[in-house]
Design a protein around this motif. Structure first.
Motif, PDB file in Angstrom:
ATOM      1  N   GLN A 192     -58.151  -6.731 -42.596  1.00 18.83           N
ATOM      2  CA  GLN A 192     -59.494  -6.762 -43.176  1.00 18.83           C
ATOM      3  C   GLN A 192     -59.520  -5.790 -44.343  1.00 18.83           C
ATOM      4  OE1 GLN A 192     -63.039  -4.977 -41.220  1.00 18.83           O
ATOM      5  NE2 GLN A 192     -63.794  -7.076 -41.234  1.00 18.83           N
ATOM      6  N   ARG A 193     -59.849  -6.345 -45.503  1.00 11.65           N
ATOM      7  CA  ARG A 193     -59.930  -5.464 -46.669  1.00 11.65           C
ATOM      8  C   ARG A 193     -61.263  -4.733 -46.641  1.00 11.65           C
ATOM      9  NH1 ARG A 193     -58.704  -8.206 -52.201  1.00 11.65           N
ATOM     10  NH2 ARG A 193     -60.912  -8.120 -52.679  1.00 11.65           N
ATOM     11  N   LYS A 194     -61.198  -3.416 -46.547  1.00 10.40           N
ATOM     12  CA  LYS A 194     -62.426  -2.631 -46.382  1.00 10.40           C
ATOM     13  C   LYS A 194     -63.062  -2.274 -47.721  1.00 10.40           C
ATOM     14  CE  LYS A 194     -61.731  -2.022 -41.894  1.00 10.40           C
ATOM     15  NZ  LYS A 194     -62.658  -2.503 -40.867  1.00 10.40           N
ATOM     16  N   LEU A 195     -62.221  -1.827 -48.634  1.00 12.52           N
ATOM     17  CA  LEU A 195     -62.774  -1.354 -49.906  1.00 12.52           C
ATOM     18  C   LEU A 195     -61.664  -1.304 -50.950  1.00 12.52           C
ATOM     19  CD1 LEU A 195     -65.328   0.068 -51.277  1.00 12.52           C
ATOM     20  CD2 LEU A 195     -64.161   2.207 -50.759  1.00 12.52           C
ATOM     21  N   VAL A 196     -61.880  -1.975 -52.059  1.00 11.59           N
ATOM     22  CA  VAL A 196     -60.948  -1.851 -53.193  1.00 11.59           C
ATOM     23  C   VAL A 196     -61.426  -0.647 -53.996  1.00 11.59           C
ATOM     24  CG1 VAL A 196     -59.971  -2.966 -55.231  1.00 11.59           C
ATOM     25  CG2 VAL A 196     -60.597  -4.334 -53.247  1.00 11.59           C
ATOM     26  N   TYR A 197     -60.746   0.462 -53.847  1.00  9.29           N
ATOM     27  CA  TYR A 197     -61.329   1.706 -54.354  1.00  9.29           C
ATOM     28  C   TYR A 197     -60.760   2.219 -55.669  1.00  9.29           C
ATOM     29  CZ  TYR A 197     -57.174   3.949 -52.359  1.00  9.29           C
ATOM     30  OH  TYR A 197     -55.886   4.298 -52.075  1.00  9.29           O
ATOM     31  N   PHE A 198     -59.683   1.587 -56.180  1.00 10.97           N
ATOM     32  CA  PHE A 198     -59.118   2.140 -57.405  1.00 10.97           C
ATOM     33  C   PHE A 198     -58.365   1.078 -58.197  1.00 10.97           C
ATOM     34  CE2 PHE A 198     -56.342   5.056 -59.911  1.00 10.97           C
ATOM     35  CZ  PHE A 198     -57.348   5.863 -60.439  1.00 10.97           C
ATOM     36  N   SER A 199     -58.515   1.142 -59.509  1.00  9.28           N
ATOM     37  CA  SER A 199     -57.783   0.237 -60.406  1.00  9.28           C
ATOM     38  C   SER A 199     -56.811   1.064 -61.235  1.00  9.28           C
ATOM     39  CB  SER A 199     -58.749  -0.471 -61.352  1.00  9.28           C
ATOM     40  OG  SER A 199     -59.795  -1.070 -60.629  1.00  9.28           O
ATOM     41  N   THR A 200     -55.666   0.496 -61.488  1.00 21.32           N
ATOM     42  CA  THR A 200     -54.624   1.251 -62.182  1.00 21.32           C
ATOM     43  C   THR A 200     -54.006   0.437 -63.304  1.00 21.32           C
ATOM     44  OG1 THR A 200     -54.059   2.276 -60.067  1.00 21.32           O
ATOM     45  CG2 THR A 200     -52.466   2.516 -61.829  1.00 21.32           C
TER      46      THR A 200
ATOM     47  N   LYS B 136     -58.489   3.365 -70.165  1.00 17.83           N
ATOM     48  CA  LYS B 136     -59.001   2.122 -69.596  1.00 17.83           C
ATOM     49  C   LYS B 136     -60.012   1.447 -70.528  1.00 17.83           C
ATOM     50  CE  LYS B 136     -57.949   2.842 -64.744  1.00 17.83           C
ATOM     51  NZ  LYS B 136     -58.250   3.555 -63.492  1.00 17.83           N
ATOM     52  N   ILE B 137     -60.886   2.233 -71.106  1.00 17.22           N
ATOM     53  CA  ILE B 137     -61.874   1.589 -71.996  1.00 17.22           C
ATOM     54  C   ILE B 137     -61.180   1.089 -73.255  1.00 17.22           C
ATOM     55  CG2 ILE B 137     -62.709   3.674 -73.222  1.00 17.22           C
ATOM     56  CD1 ILE B 137     -65.534   2.441 -73.018  1.00 17.22           C
ATOM     57  N   THR B 139     -58.171  -0.002 -73.341  1.00 19.48           N
ATOM     58  CA  THR B 139     -57.463  -1.214 -72.923  1.00 19.48           C
ATOM     59  C   THR B 139     -58.415  -2.402 -72.872  1.00 19.48           C
ATOM     60  OG1 THR B 139     -55.858   0.070 -71.647  1.00 19.48           O
ATOM     61  CG2 THR B 139     -56.100  -2.243 -71.057  1.00 19.48           C
ATOM     62  N   GLN B 140     -59.580  -2.181 -72.279  1.00 18.73           N
ATOM     63  CA  GLN B 140     -60.539  -3.298 -72.214  1.00 18.73           C
ATOM     64  C   GLN B 140     -60.978  -3.736 -73.610  1.00 18.73           C
ATOM     65  OE1 GLN B 140     -63.482  -3.299 -69.123  1.00 18.73           O
ATOM     66  NE2 GLN B 140     -64.800  -4.746 -70.191  1.00 18.73           N
ATOM     67  N   MET B 141     -61.040  -2.769 -74.523  1.00 14.42           N
ATOM     68  CA  MET B 141     -61.430  -3.122 -75.887  1.00 14.42           C
ATOM     69  C   MET B 141     -60.334  -3.915 -76.599  1.00 14.42           C
ATOM     70  SD  MET B 141     -63.351   0.430 -76.896  1.00 14.42           S
ATOM     71  CE  MET B 141     -63.558   0.120 -78.641  1.00 14.42           C
ATOM     72  N   SER B 142     -59.083  -3.736 -76.149  1.00 13.04           N
ATOM     73  CA  SER B 142     -57.987  -4.402 -76.858  1.00 13.04           C
ATOM     74  C   SER B 142     -57.528  -5.696 -76.194  1.00 13.04           C
ATOM     75  CB  SER B 142     -56.802  -3.443 -76.987  1.00 13.04           C
ATOM     76  OG  SER B 142     -56.237  -3.201 -75.713  1.00 13.04           O
ATOM     77  N   LEU B 143     -57.962  -5.938 -74.969  1.00 15.04           N
ATOM     78  CA  LEU B 143     -57.513  -7.124 -74.251  1.00 15.04           C
ATOM     79  C   LEU B 143     -58.698  -8.040 -73.904  1.00 15.04           C
ATOM     80  CD1 LEU B 143     -55.021  -5.531 -71.687  1.00 15.04           C
ATOM     81  CD2 LEU B 143     -54.493  -6.567 -73.887  1.00 15.04           C
ATOM     82  N   PRO B 144     -58.402  -9.309 -73.662  1.00 15.24           N
ATOM     83  CA  PRO B 144     -59.499 -10.230 -73.330  1.00 15.24           C
ATOM     84  C   PRO B 144     -59.894 -10.156 -71.858  1.00 15.24           C
ATOM     85  CG  PRO B 144     -57.435 -11.427 -73.436  1.00 15.24           C
ATOM     86  CD  PRO B 144     -57.108 -10.003 -73.762  1.00 15.24           C
ATOM     87  N   TYR B 145     -60.034  -8.935 -71.324  1.00 13.51           N
ATOM     88  CA  TYR B 145     -60.348  -8.776 -69.910  1.00 13.51           C
ATOM     89  C   TYR B 145     -61.496  -7.815 -69.701  1.00 13.51           C
ATOM     90  CZ  TYR B 145     -55.870 -10.912 -69.057  1.00 13.51           C
ATOM     91  OH  TYR B 145     -54.847 -11.786 -69.040  1.00 13.51           O
ATOM     92  N   SER B 146     -62.246  -8.093 -68.660  1.00 11.93           N
ATOM     93  CA  SER B 146     -63.251  -7.138 -68.241  1.00 11.93           C
ATOM     94  C   SER B 146     -62.692  -6.390 -67.042  1.00 11.93           C
ATOM     95  CB  SER B 146     -64.546  -7.872 -67.863  1.00 11.93           C
ATOM     96  OG  SER B 146     -65.529  -6.945 -67.517  1.00 11.93           O
ATOM     97  N   ILE B 147     -62.219  -5.192 -67.267  1.00 14.41           N
ATOM     98  CA  ILE B 147     -61.643  -4.405 -66.166  1.00 14.41           C
ATOM     99  C   ILE B 147     -62.769  -3.776 -65.346  1.00 14.41           C
ATOM    100  CG2 ILE B 147     -60.025  -2.557 -65.563  1.00 14.41           C
ATOM    101  CD1 ILE B 147     -58.836  -2.836 -68.390  1.00 14.41           C
ATOM    102  N   TYR B 148     -63.721  -3.192 -66.048  1.00  9.53           N
ATOM    103  CA  TYR B 148     -64.889  -2.577 -65.391  1.00  9.53           C
ATOM    104  C   TYR B 148     -66.156  -3.185 -65.979  1.00  9.53           C
ATOM    105  CZ  TYR B 148     -61.637   0.895 -63.617  1.00  9.53           C
ATOM    106  OH  TYR B 148     -60.598   1.503 -62.967  1.00  9.53           O
ATOM    107  N   ASP B 149     -67.209  -3.116 -65.192  1.00  4.68           N
ATOM    108  CA  ASP B 149     -68.487  -3.647 -65.654  1.00  4.68           C
ATOM    109  C   ASP B 149     -69.240  -2.626 -66.491  1.00  4.68           C
ATOM    110  OD1 ASP B 149     -68.045  -6.082 -64.232  1.00  4.68           O
ATOM    111  OD2 ASP B 149     -68.445  -4.960 -62.400  1.00  4.68           O
ATOM    112  N   ALA B 150     -68.896  -1.345 -66.309  1.00  2.66           N
ATOM    113  CA  ALA B 150     -69.479  -0.294 -67.160  1.00  2.66           C
ATOM    114  C   ALA B 150     -68.589   0.941 -67.045  1.00  2.66           C
ATOM    115  CB  ALA B 150     -70.896   0.046 -66.717  1.00  2.66           C
TER     116      ALA B 150
END
Lengths: 240, 596
Positions: A192-200, B136-137, B139-150
């Motif tokens: 069960q995935r609880k929380l995706v907490y970080f992007s890298t 990260k910001i 990167t989002q500005m340079s790629l056609p992806y929305s990594i974060y919503d804000a």
């Protein structure tokens, strides 16, 4: 300087991938660790990260060779050996000065996984405080969580964590989402995935001797791989 | 606490390449279980929605947001608006990112829960290093992806955002497609940092979420000791007190490191800084060090035409950073600023400081052996009021104070005098509208008047004048060593972030740490390092010009004999015959008056 060939164990050489057309005088040694489904040792598929790095060097017309070796060894090798790169590295402040960076090869996410019967509610990173969290030695996920004071139990290989979780030896497993999906399927386990907490942002970290013009060329080519859908296509292939 | 399973609401990603396919990983052969789970999810979603209402709002207002400049009834009215505005976005999980400071930790761990309970919209607020946020910001500005919503992105990037046209102009958004999700009680005029987050066109591009300044920090208890006061006056001929200029700072640094040396049985130092080759070394300089020396021009918030990065702007276009092109990056004032940084670090800071980075050095003043620090971030205020530290009295009051930063000999009235960090909500155009709207709701929630006073008390990074002037803040101000006095004064306007002269912060900022490290580690003299940096900055500006920006693109001046520019009024300024005028100090109370 020590040759990379003398550093890498012969058993690893068996899995070396020789892939590139010779279009440049230098040959770049690209180091990665075994991390399914990003990199496989043997088998039909090479892994998402290896596919991306290979495509990048091929499209840039650079000769290269991929070597799979334990992460710490790979890291030290690239810090000290000309014409080498490491992937997929987490680019951060502490590492910034040690390498040239080409980024992002791909964007990964890390999540807490548990069992559906565990009753655990994890709404924020803080909710996992006090729980035993499985990770593996040297992983960025373990480092991040320890930095917040979490109780992280590390093992040599991440794949061991799914067994530890099943046997309640850890409460949660902190894992890359793609790796967790792969391991769950392989071990026929329901997570069960609880929380995706970080992007890298996962990057290619190259030795500092590599000319800036080459680094810029790789970065520009990587941009075009996003633009034409190559990265999407490779990643989608490993989500199946 | 509500019994929901957040993982089950954890949908995310808009682009196929980033999609996390399926929330649950169900092994093959478990089709029956999967059907059961779908039903379970449906039940949970229904029960979740039922709780996202005014009952939850009342609970949060009564338990967490008791300290507010609004009455309870006004708070509940504000929350009612959020409950209704959030209804169309129940199936969205918002993902945002910010740097790691107490304020954002509070948002990530507490305010996301409050927001979800009240609106039904789940938010994952990631915390990472500032350097990573910027990458990260970018990167989002340079790629056609929305990594974060804000993003909560430092307003140091305002020049970048204005020029590339990839950031949503909030002024337009609030009147246009975001009108239905813009809080009627937002009260923009109440925000103290709006000038930092507006572009040269007057439009608001970012909404401040937290602010902290960089001030002078010193051990008030040591400075107050009669025997030390007498000794200092005997050596230097003036009072040991808050330094007004860099000469006095230097004298005090020497006094404690060389002439006092040991106090209460421990070795002490008159200065603390850091010099490790690391991106954080760059902040030490890009965060207004040259302006404190007086390298830029007069003009608030950043100096015009030459700002604190030494970049000259003409008609909104950067024209150069080197003196040869009219900039000030390698001007005598800048070289002086770097020279003093290196000299003080070597002579007066603890051994090992040179090998430290920002985080390592930040903890040192709290250990109790530093007398003063010229460059100290007020974001450390909460950490340095920990009663377990040797710099805090038994009654919880600090032994230290913060005061206005001393200025270098090139500084003139009308110039900025320090740095202020304004982490601000930033929306990118390539984020889909529904996600942008949901993220905007969360952004407004965490700065709303219902929430902001409580958040300010937790993180000590004020953004609203109403909070700063509140009775509650007056009651607790004495605990914070002068922080609130700073924020109540006009000084908060001349301590400013990087401004609009800097056309691409992510692509230019690494030059600071890479070059200053050469001087800090004696690989180059300060003059050589700044000459090198100025040349590289010009080259990067030209590269930006070649690549093109949507507006106000760099247009470099032709090189001239540097003397031509040094002979013109303003920055770059001629070398002073005497860079060390007599030291001047004032009492703590008088130093606060100087802020007005």
């Amino acid at each position: 300087m020590k040759s990379v060939f003398s550093i890498i164990a012969p058993m690893i050489c068996a899995s070396v991938l020789l892939l590139s057309p010779v279009a440049h005088a230098e040959k770049y040694m690209l180091y990665t660790e075994e991390l399914p489904p990003y990199s496989f040792k043997g088998g039909d598929k090479r892994g998402a990260a290896i596919d991306i790095a290979s495509a990048l060097f091929e499209r840039s017309g650079l000769d290269y060779e991929v070597k799979i070796t334990p992460w710490k060894r790979a890291y030290v090798t690239v810090e000290n050996t000309p014409n080498t790169c490491l992937f997929p590295a987490q680019r951060n402040q502490e590492r910034e000065a040690s390498f040239h960076w080409v980024s992002p090869l791909y964007i990964s996410q890390t999540a807490f996984y548990g069992l559906e019967t565990d009753g655990l509610v994890i709404r924020t990173l803080n909710d996992a405080k006090g729980l035993k969290i499985g990770s593996y030695n040297g992983s960025a996920a373990a480092e991040y969580l320890q930095g917040w004071g979490h109780d992280v139990k590390t093992v040599a290989h991440d794949k061991q964590n799914i067994m530890k979780l099943s046997r309640n030896r850890v409460d949660l497993w902190a894992s890359d989402t793609l790796s967790a999906a792969y391991q769950a399927k392989k071990h026929n386990t329901v997570l069960q995935r609880k929380l995706v907490y970080f992007s890298t942002l996962r990057a290619l970290a190259c030795s500092l001797d590599i000319p800036k013009a080459i680094v810029d060329k790789l970065q520009a080519e990587l941009g075009s791989m996003y633009g034409d859908g190559t990265i999407d296509k490779i990643m989608a292939d490993y989500r199946k | 606490m509500k019994t929901i399973f957040p993982g089950l609401f954890d949908t995310y990603r808009l682009k196929p390449s980033l999609d996390q396919t399926g929330r649950r990983i169900v092994a093959q052969g478990l089709g029956g279980a999967r059907k059961l789970l779908v039903g379970f999810v449906a039940i949970l979603i229904c029960s979740h929605s039922a709780f996202a209402d005014m009952k939850a709002a009342e609970r949060w207002v009564d338990e967490e947001f008791k300290d507010s400049t609004l009455t309870r009834a006004q708070q509940l009215d504000e929350m009612k608006w959020f409950v209704n505005a959030g209804k169309p976005f129940q199936n969205i999980t918002v993902r945002v990112v910010s740097e790691r400071i107490d304020t954002h930790v509070y948002e990530a761990n507490v305010l996301t829960k409050a927001f979800e309970d009240i609106t039904g919209i789940k938010v994952i607020h990631e915390i990472t290093g500032e350097d990573d946020v910027v990458k990260k910001i970018a990167t989002q500005m340079s790629l056609p992806y929305s990594i974060y919503d804000a993003y909560i992105n430092d307003s140091d990037l305002i020049g970048t955002h204005y020029r590339y046209g990839q950031v949503v102009a909030l002024s337009d958004f609030m009147k246009g497609e975001g009108k239905d999700v813009t809080l009627p009680t937002l009260d923009l005029k109440d925000f103290i940092g709006i000038s930092f987050t507006s572009g040269p066109d007057g439009k608001l591009y970012q909404l401040p979420d937290q602010q902290f300044a960089n001030l002078y920090w010193y051990r008030h208890d040591w400075f107050s000791r009669p025997e030390l006061q007498k000794k200092f006056k005997g050596i230097y001929g003036y009072d040991l007190a808050v330094p007004v200029n860099w000469s006095a700072y230097e004298d005090i640094a020497e006094f404690f490191t060389v002439h006092v040396g040991e106090l209460d049985g421990q070795t002490i130092y008159g200065h603390m800084d850091y010099g490790r080759k690391d991106p954080s070394l760059g902040w030490r300089f890009s965060d207004a060090w040259l302006s404190m020396a007086g390298a830029g021009d007069k003009g608030i918030p950043n100096g015009l035409p030459v700002d604190e990065w030494g970049i000259r702007v003409e008609n909104c276009s950067p024209v150069g950073a080197s003196v040869a092109r009219g900039g000030a990056l390698n001007s005598p004032a800048s070289v002086y600023a770097i020279t003093k940084f290196v000299e003080w670090l070597e002579k007066y800071a603890p051994p090992g400081a040179k090998a430290m980075n920002f985080s390592q050095a930040g903890a040192v003043p709290g250990q109790g052996n530093i007398a003063q620090q010229i460059f100290w971030y007020t974001a450390f205020t909460a950490a340095l009021t920990n009663p377990d530290l040797p710099v805090v009295n038994a009654d919880g009051s600090p032994k230290w104070r913060m005061a206005p930063s001393p200025r270098g000999p090139y500084w003139e009235k009308g110039m900025k005098l320090g740095y202020q960090d304004a982490g601000a909500w930033t929306l990118l155009k390539n984020t889909p509208l529904d996600r942008k709207k949901a993220a905007w709701l969360y952004a407004q929630f965490v700065v709303s008047k219902t929430v902001s006073l409580r958040k300010t008390l937790v993180g000590l990074t004020p953004i609203r004048d109403s909070d700063i002037q509140s009775a509650k803040m007056a009651e607790v101000a004495h605990k914070y060593g002068g922080l609130m006095e700073f924020y109540r004064s006009k000084a908060r306007e001349i301590w400013s972030p990087t401004g609009t002269n800097v056309p691409d912060y992510p692509k230019l900022s690494d030059l600071w740490w890479k070059n200053v490290a050469l001087a800090a580690n004696n690989n180059l003299t300060p003059k050589q390092a700044m000459d090198k940096m100025a040349g590289e900055m010009d080259d990067r500006l030209q590269a930006l010009a070649d690549a093109g920006q949507e507006r106000c693109t760099p247009k470099l001046n032709p090189k001239k004999d540097p003397q031509y520019w040094l002979d013109q009024p303003g920055s770059p300024k001629q070398k002073l015959a005497n860079e060390k005028p007599k030291g001047k100090t004032v009492s703590y109370d008088d130093s606060l008056k100087a802020w007005d």
